[in-house]
Design a protein around this motif. Structure first.
Motif, PDB file in Angstrom:
ATOM      1  N   GLY A 137       4.470   6.439  -9.508  1.00 23.22           N
ATOM      2  CA  GLY A 137       5.441   7.561  -9.976  1.00 23.22           C
ATOM      3  C   GLY A 137       6.946   8.511  -9.043  1.00 23.22           C
ATOM      4  O   GLY A 137       7.299   8.934  -9.737  1.00 23.22           O
ATOM      5  N   VAL A 138       6.657   8.545  -7.637  1.00 24.84           N
ATOM      6  CA  VAL A 138       7.720   8.833  -7.519  1.00 24.84           C
ATOM      7  C   VAL A 138       9.533   8.525  -7.370  1.00 24.84           C
ATOM      8  O   VAL A 138       9.625   6.843  -7.384  1.00 24.84           O
ATOM      9  N   ALA A 139      10.612   8.462  -7.883  1.00 23.27           N
ATOM     10  CA  ALA A 139      11.437   7.874  -8.510  1.00 23.27           C
ATOM     11  C   ALA A 139      12.367   7.338  -6.696  1.00 23.27           C
ATOM     12  O   ALA A 139      12.986   6.064  -6.651  1.00 23.27           O
ATOM     13  N   ALA A 140      11.737   8.117  -5.892  1.00 24.09           N
ATOM     14  CA  ALA A 140      12.501   7.619  -4.230  1.00 24.09           C
ATOM     15  C   ALA A 140      11.877   8.154  -3.130  1.00 24.09           C
ATOM     16  O   ALA A 140      11.447   8.778  -2.943  1.00 24.09           O
ATOM     17  N   ILE A 141      12.301   7.531  -1.973  1.00 17.08           N
ATOM     18  CA  ILE A 141      11.572   7.019  -0.953  1.00 17.08           C
ATOM     19  C   ILE A 141      12.713   6.996  -0.013  1.00 17.08           C
ATOM     20  O   ILE A 141      13.855   6.213  -0.056  1.00 17.08           O
ATOM     21  N   SER A 142      12.088   7.082   1.432  1.00 13.25           N
ATOM     22  CA  SER A 142      13.390   7.250   2.373  1.00 13.25           C
ATOM     23  C   SER A 142      12.884   5.986   3.073  1.00 13.25           C
ATOM     24  O   SER A 142      11.660   5.701   3.486  1.00 13.25           O
ATOM     25  N   MET A 143      14.421   5.419   4.091  1.00 14.79           N
ATOM     26  CA  MET A 143      13.664   4.535   4.071  1.00 14.79           C
ATOM     27  C   MET A 143      13.462   4.866   5.556  1.00 14.79           C
ATOM     28  O   MET A 143      12.061   4.241   6.493  1.00 14.79           O
ATOM     29  N   LYS A 144      13.801   5.923   6.282  1.00 17.87           N
ATOM     30  CA  LYS A 144      13.964   6.123   8.403  1.00 17.87           C
ATOM     31  C   LYS A 144      11.623   6.469   8.006  1.00 17.87           C
ATOM     32  O   LYS A 144      11.276   6.307   8.864  1.00 17.87           O
ATOM     33  N   ARG A 200       1.217  -1.595   0.160  1.00 16.05           N
ATOM     34  CA  ARG A 200      -0.330   0.281   0.206  1.00 16.05           C
ATOM     35  C   ARG A 200       0.777   1.089  -0.120  1.00 16.05           C
ATOM     36  O   ARG A 200       0.753   1.988  -1.067  1.00 16.05           O
ATOM     37  N   LEU A 201       1.884   1.544   0.845  1.00 14.80           N
ATOM     38  CA  LEU A 201       2.658   2.054   0.848  1.00 14.80           C
ATOM     39  C   LEU A 201       3.626   2.863  -0.583  1.00 14.80           C
ATOM     40  O   LEU A 201       3.690   4.279  -0.658  1.00 14.80           O
ATOM     41  N   LEU A 202       3.830   1.532  -0.734  1.00 17.66           N
ATOM     42  CA  LEU A 202       4.087   1.541  -2.703  1.00 17.66           C
ATOM     43  C   LEU A 202       3.245   2.370  -3.470  1.00 17.66           C
ATOM     44  O   LEU A 202       3.884   2.846  -3.747  1.00 17.66           O
ATOM     45  N   MET A 222      11.715   2.146  -8.019  1.00 13.65           N
ATOM     46  CA  MET A 222      12.032   2.632  -6.156  1.00 13.65           C
ATOM     47  C   MET A 222      13.324   2.893  -6.049  1.00 13.65           C
ATOM     48  O   MET A 222      14.499   2.004  -6.004  1.00 13.65           O
ATOM     49  N   THR A 223      13.718   4.061  -5.458  1.00 12.58           N
ATOM     50  CA  THR A 223      15.355   3.745  -4.986  1.00 12.58           C
ATOM     51  C   THR A 223      15.365   4.463  -3.875  1.00 12.58           C
ATOM     52  O   THR A 223      14.044   4.675  -3.097  1.00 12.58           O
ATOM     53  N   VAL A 224      15.843   3.950  -2.716  1.00  8.00           N
ATOM     54  CA  VAL A 224      15.562   4.000  -1.282  1.00  8.00           C
ATOM     55  C   VAL A 224      16.726   4.642  -0.947  1.00  8.00           C
ATOM     56  O   VAL A 224      17.998   3.574  -1.129  1.00  8.00           O
ATOM     57  N   VAL A 225      15.985   6.194  -0.297  1.00  9.64           N
ATOM     58  CA  VAL A 225      17.077   6.263   0.488  1.00  9.64           C
ATOM     59  C   VAL A 225      17.547   6.247   2.289  1.00  9.64           C
ATOM     60  O   VAL A 225      16.184   6.334   2.822  1.00  9.64           O
ATOM     61  N   LEU A 226      18.285   5.996   2.095  1.00 11.14           N
ATOM     62  CA  LEU A 226      18.341   5.307   3.861  1.00 11.14           C
ATOM     63  C   LEU A 226      18.471   6.627   4.389  1.00 11.14           C
ATOM     64  O   LEU A 226      17.928   6.592   5.864  1.00 11.14           O
ATOM     65  N   TYR A 227      18.796   7.417   4.352  1.00 12.33           N
ATOM     66  CA  TYR A 227      19.720   8.759   5.265  1.00 12.33           C
ATOM     67  C   TYR A 227      18.840   9.822   4.684  1.00 12.33           C
ATOM     68  O   TYR A 227      18.942  11.424   5.411  1.00 12.33           O
ATOM     69  N   VAL A 228      17.350   9.345   4.119  1.00  7.70           N
ATOM     70  CA  VAL A 228      16.702  10.927   4.351  1.00  7.70           C
ATOM     71  C   VAL A 228      15.395  11.202   5.714  1.00  7.70           C
ATOM     72  O   VAL A 228      14.765  10.532   5.548  1.00  7.70           O
ATOM     73  N   LEU A 280      12.699  -6.512   2.744  1.00  3.08           N
ATOM     74  CA  LEU A 280      11.401  -6.557   2.147  1.00  3.08           C
ATOM     75  C   LEU A 280      10.955  -4.823   1.392  1.00  3.08           C
ATOM     76  O   LEU A 280      10.607  -4.983   0.609  1.00  3.08           O
ATOM     77  N   LEU A 281      11.381  -4.090   2.531  1.00  2.00           N
ATOM     78  CA  LEU A 281      10.947  -2.711   1.308  1.00  2.00           C
ATOM     79  C   LEU A 281      11.852  -2.264   0.081  1.00  2.00           C
ATOM     80  O   LEU A 281      11.452  -2.250  -0.457  1.00  2.00           O
ATOM     81  N   LEU A 282      12.854  -2.592   0.399  1.00  2.86           N
ATOM     82  CA  LEU A 282      14.106  -2.152  -0.629  1.00  2.86           C
ATOM     83  C   LEU A 282      13.495  -3.041  -1.715  1.00  2.86           C
ATOM     84  O   LEU A 282      13.691  -3.379  -2.735  1.00  2.86           O
ATOM     85  N   GLU A 283      13.529  -4.981  -1.928  1.00  2.00           N
ATOM     86  CA  GLU A 283      12.900  -5.538  -2.471  1.00  2.00           C
ATOM     87  C   GLU A 283      11.670  -5.131  -3.842  1.00  2.00           C
ATOM     88  O   GLU A 283      11.780  -5.243  -4.309  1.00  2.00           O
ATOM     89  N   MET A 284      10.505  -4.637  -2.339  1.00  2.00           N
ATOM     90  CA  MET A 284       9.335  -4.045  -3.383  1.00  2.00           C
ATOM     91  C   MET A 284       9.509  -2.573  -3.929  1.00  2.00           C
ATOM     92  O   MET A 284       9.284  -2.915  -5.092  1.00  2.00           O
ATOM     93  N   ALA A 285      10.212  -2.153  -3.978  1.00  2.00           N
ATOM     94  CA  ALA A 285      11.033  -1.193  -4.591  1.00  2.00           C
ATOM     95  C   ALA A 285      11.938  -1.256  -5.578  1.00  2.00           C
ATOM     96  O   ALA A 285      10.971  -0.567  -6.699  1.00  2.00           O
ATOM     97  N   GLU A 286      12.627  -2.144  -5.213  1.00  2.00           N
ATOM     98  CA  GLU A 286      13.320  -2.138  -6.875  1.00  2.00           C
ATOM     99  C   GLU A 286      12.352  -2.527  -8.111  1.00  2.00           C
ATOM    100  O   GLU A 286      12.736  -2.718  -9.134  1.00  2.00           O
TER     101      GLU A 286
END
Length: 64
Positions: free
Chosen positions: A19-26, A12-14, A58-64, A48-54
């Motif tokens: 359409g968003v290229a990157a999301i914040s992991m935190k 649901r989150l994703l 999408m790119t998952v940004v770790l420190y935002v 799981l978040l990394l796998e599903m975003a990939e």
């Protein structure tokens, strides 16, 4: 295997961020924890978040 509620919440989150290229992991982990109430281990949520975003390109940004 991560909890099915966590998998559904990540889906649901994703979907909401289509359409968003990157999301914040935190921010995503905080939102998922709030959504599911109790979460599986942080490591399993991250994996799981990394796998599903990939899969969605999408790119998952770790420190935002």
């Amino acid at each position: 295997m991560p909890d099915q509620n966590a998998r559904a919440a990540i889906g649901r989150l994703l979907s909401e961020k289509t359409g968003v290229a990157a999301i914040s992991m935190k921010e995503s982990i905080a939102e998922l924890t709030a959504t599911t109430g109790t979460a599986p281990t942080l490591e399993s949520l991250q994996d799981l978040l990394l796998e599903m975003a990939e899969v969605r390109g999408m790119t998952v940004v770790l420190y935002v």
